[in-house]
Design an enzyme around this catalytic site. Sequence first.
Site, mmCIF file in Angstrom:
data_model
loop_
_atom_site.group_PDB
_atom_site.id
_atom_site.type_symbol
_atom_site.label_atom_id
_atom_site.label_comp_id
_atom_site.label_asym_id
_atom_site.label_seq_id
_atom_site.Cartn_x
_atom_site.Cartn_y
_atom_site.Cartn_z
ATOM 1 N N ASN A 152 13.714 8.468 17.749
ATOM 2 C CA ASN A 152 13.504 9.890 17.448
ATOM 3 C C ASN A 152 14.120 10.862 18.454
ATOM 4 O O ASN A 152 14.440 11.993 18.100
ATOM 5 C CB ASN A 152 12.015 10.189 17.252
ATOM 6 C CG ASN A 152 11.163 9.789 18.430
ATOM 7 O OD1 ASN A 152 11.524 8.914 19.217
ATOM 8 N ND2 ASN A 152 10.015 10.421 18.573
ATOM 9 N N GLY A 228 7.343 3.340 21.713
ATOM 10 C CA GLY A 228 7.313 2.815 20.348
ATOM 11 C C GLY A 228 5.885 2.646 19.875
ATOM 12 O O GLY A 228 4.972 3.350 20.310
ATOM 13 N N SER A 229 5.680 1.683 18.995
ATOM 14 C CA SER A 229 4.373 1.498 18.376
ATOM 15 C C SER A 229 3.388 0.848 19.332
ATOM 16 O O SER A 229 3.760 0.122 20.257
ATOM 17 C CB SER A 229 4.502 0.621 17.127
ATOM 18 O OG SER A 229 4.802 -0.717 17.490
ATOM 19 N N GLU A 248 4.758 4.237 26.374
ATOM 20 C CA GLU A 248 4.506 5.469 25.625
ATOM 21 C C GLU A 248 4.403 5.079 24.153
ATOM 22 O O GLU A 248 5.403 4.764 23.523
ATOM 23 C CB GLU A 248 5.637 6.481 25.848
ATOM 24 C CG GLU A 248 5.839 6.886 27.298
ATOM 25 C CD GLU A 248 4.648 7.617 27.885
ATOM 26 O OE1 GLU A 248 3.834 8.187 27.117
ATOM 27 O OE2 GLU A 248 4.516 7.627 29.119
ATOM 28 N N LEU A 249 3.167 5.121 23.637
ATOM 29 C CA LEU A 249 2.910 4.511 22.332
ATOM 30 C C LEU A 249 2.531 5.556 21.281
ATOM 31 O O LEU A 249 2.979 6.677 21.329
ATOM 32 C CB LEU A 249 1.844 3.433 22.496
ATOM 33 C CG LEU A 249 2.139 2.418 23.624
ATOM 34 C CD1 LEU A 249 0.994 1.433 23.782
ATOM 35 C CD2 LEU A 249 3.447 1.689 23.373
ATOM 36 N N CYS A 282 6.153 11.950 18.733
ATOM 37 C CA CYS A 282 4.874 11.349 19.125
ATOM 38 C C CYS A 282 3.762 12.378 19.278
ATOM 39 O O CYS A 282 2.591 12.044 19.122
ATOM 40 C CB CYS A 282 5.029 10.576 20.435
ATOM 41 S SG CYS A 282 6.101 9.141 20.311
ATOM 42 N N GLU A 376 -1.248 7.024 12.928
ATOM 43 C CA GLU A 376 -0.106 7.900 13.179
ATOM 44 C C GLU A 376 0.816 7.882 11.972
ATOM 45 O O GLU A 376 1.436 6.859 11.669
ATOM 46 C CB GLU A 376 0.658 7.447 14.424
ATOM 47 C CG GLU A 376 1.837 8.335 14.754
ATOM 48 C CD GLU A 376 2.597 7.874 15.991
ATOM 49 O OE1 GLU A 376 3.088 8.730 16.740
ATOM 50 O OE2 GLU A 376 2.693 6.638 16.185
#
Length: 474
Positions: A152, A228-229, A248-249, A282, A376
């Site tokens: 993204n 990511g996830s 960073e999820l 995010c 999400e």
Amino acid sequence: MTKEYQLYMNGEWTSSSETVDVYDKYSKDVHATISKAGEEEVERAITSAYEAFHNTDFPPYERYKVLHRVSELLQEKKEELAQIITAEAGKPIKQARTEIDRATQTFELSAEEAKRITGEGVPVEAAPGSENRLAFTIRVPVGVVGAISPFNFPVNLVAHKIAPAIAAGNSVVLKPASRTPVSSLKLAELFHEAGLPKGFLNVVVGSGSVVGNQMMQDERVNLYTFTGSAEVGLKLKQNTGLNKLVLELGNNSPVIIDKYADVKKAAETTAQKAFAYAGQVCISVQRMYVHEEVMNEFKEHFIEATKSLVVGNPYDDKTDVGPMISEEEAKRAEEWISEAKEAGATIVHGGTRNGAQFEPTILTDVDQSMKVVCEEIFAPVVTMMTFNDLDRVIDEVNQSNYGLQGGIFTKDLNRAYKAARKVEVGGFMINDASQYRVDLMPYGGVKNSGWGKEGPKYSIEEMTEERLVVMNLE
């Protein structure tokens, strides 16, 4: 004409036996053909990074010069890189240009931080028997950093991984998202032009099952930085032993619209920051909790602000909302909305899909059990719920498994501060939406939203080790 790109390893461009096509997310044409890494290429990349770190002198000022030069080159090639982002990510061109400006800042900040890595004095002489000792700490690089980046923000989120890592003196093996790898390879070109020593940046494009797993299992990689996830983040945490991690999820950002808010301003701000880049951020606004006394007014202004957004061709300077990253992701969002509708949700605006293009969508009459609320969605979809008690709504907000960023709109300082203290997130915005971020601030979440902080200064702390040095002066 389709461009061809090779992998970047040990300061050289290298082809492989396999290739992967990258598609223009709007036209669906092939935008680029990329060499695809297999086990041999990943091994070479990690070896290159390992040997560079252990055998090459790369002092702080030299790191500063390289990173500063990359920031200059980014601006010189701004339009070219912005066009690449729009092609491979589908991001509206005006937002792509903003991303390049932000990445320029990220590299500039990282360059400056390379000259400011310090330790501290430790007063061991205050301990009996240590009167003649002097102690201090230094910060040393961790070694090889394995960086895995998402689609993204294919330039700026990559910058947030590789720039602080190099500023700290580490070498990097980067696996960019397979849907948006061209941006990373162009960044490698800039580093090459800026004079980065061989081996300090290696870019390998390929599947997570091959490249990601091999990186994860290699003991020479000392730290992993991943965006990511939550599912993949958990797998990394479980399979990388005692290695350091920066994760960073996921997130489903909450924003509270209090009865004391400037309702029109809150509506206009949240609409812009819920649907930018088709909600694929995010910290995009996803859950809105609106005080019942202002719900009708807020909803009216929010729908009006949403209708003013231009949806369509991302290459058009006027476009606010372009296509999602793929038709499959757009279909997933459509399915979630259908499930919510069957369970009683109401679509008050949007809800239609045309291929990968998804109209900005507003849902009311939702509850915490629906996927559009508790998971999400990563799409241009927001939910509205009412409340009448601030303490109770904070408890409701905190029921989420995520906690990256959130916010509140209110003119009441006491209510704002109460929310800031009690909402369980890594960053909390007052009179702004959850999607506020500047690149120098600490950025990271709690709960399933992650581990560790980004932002050049804070990433460098994560990507270095504190070492104690004690001198016996007798």
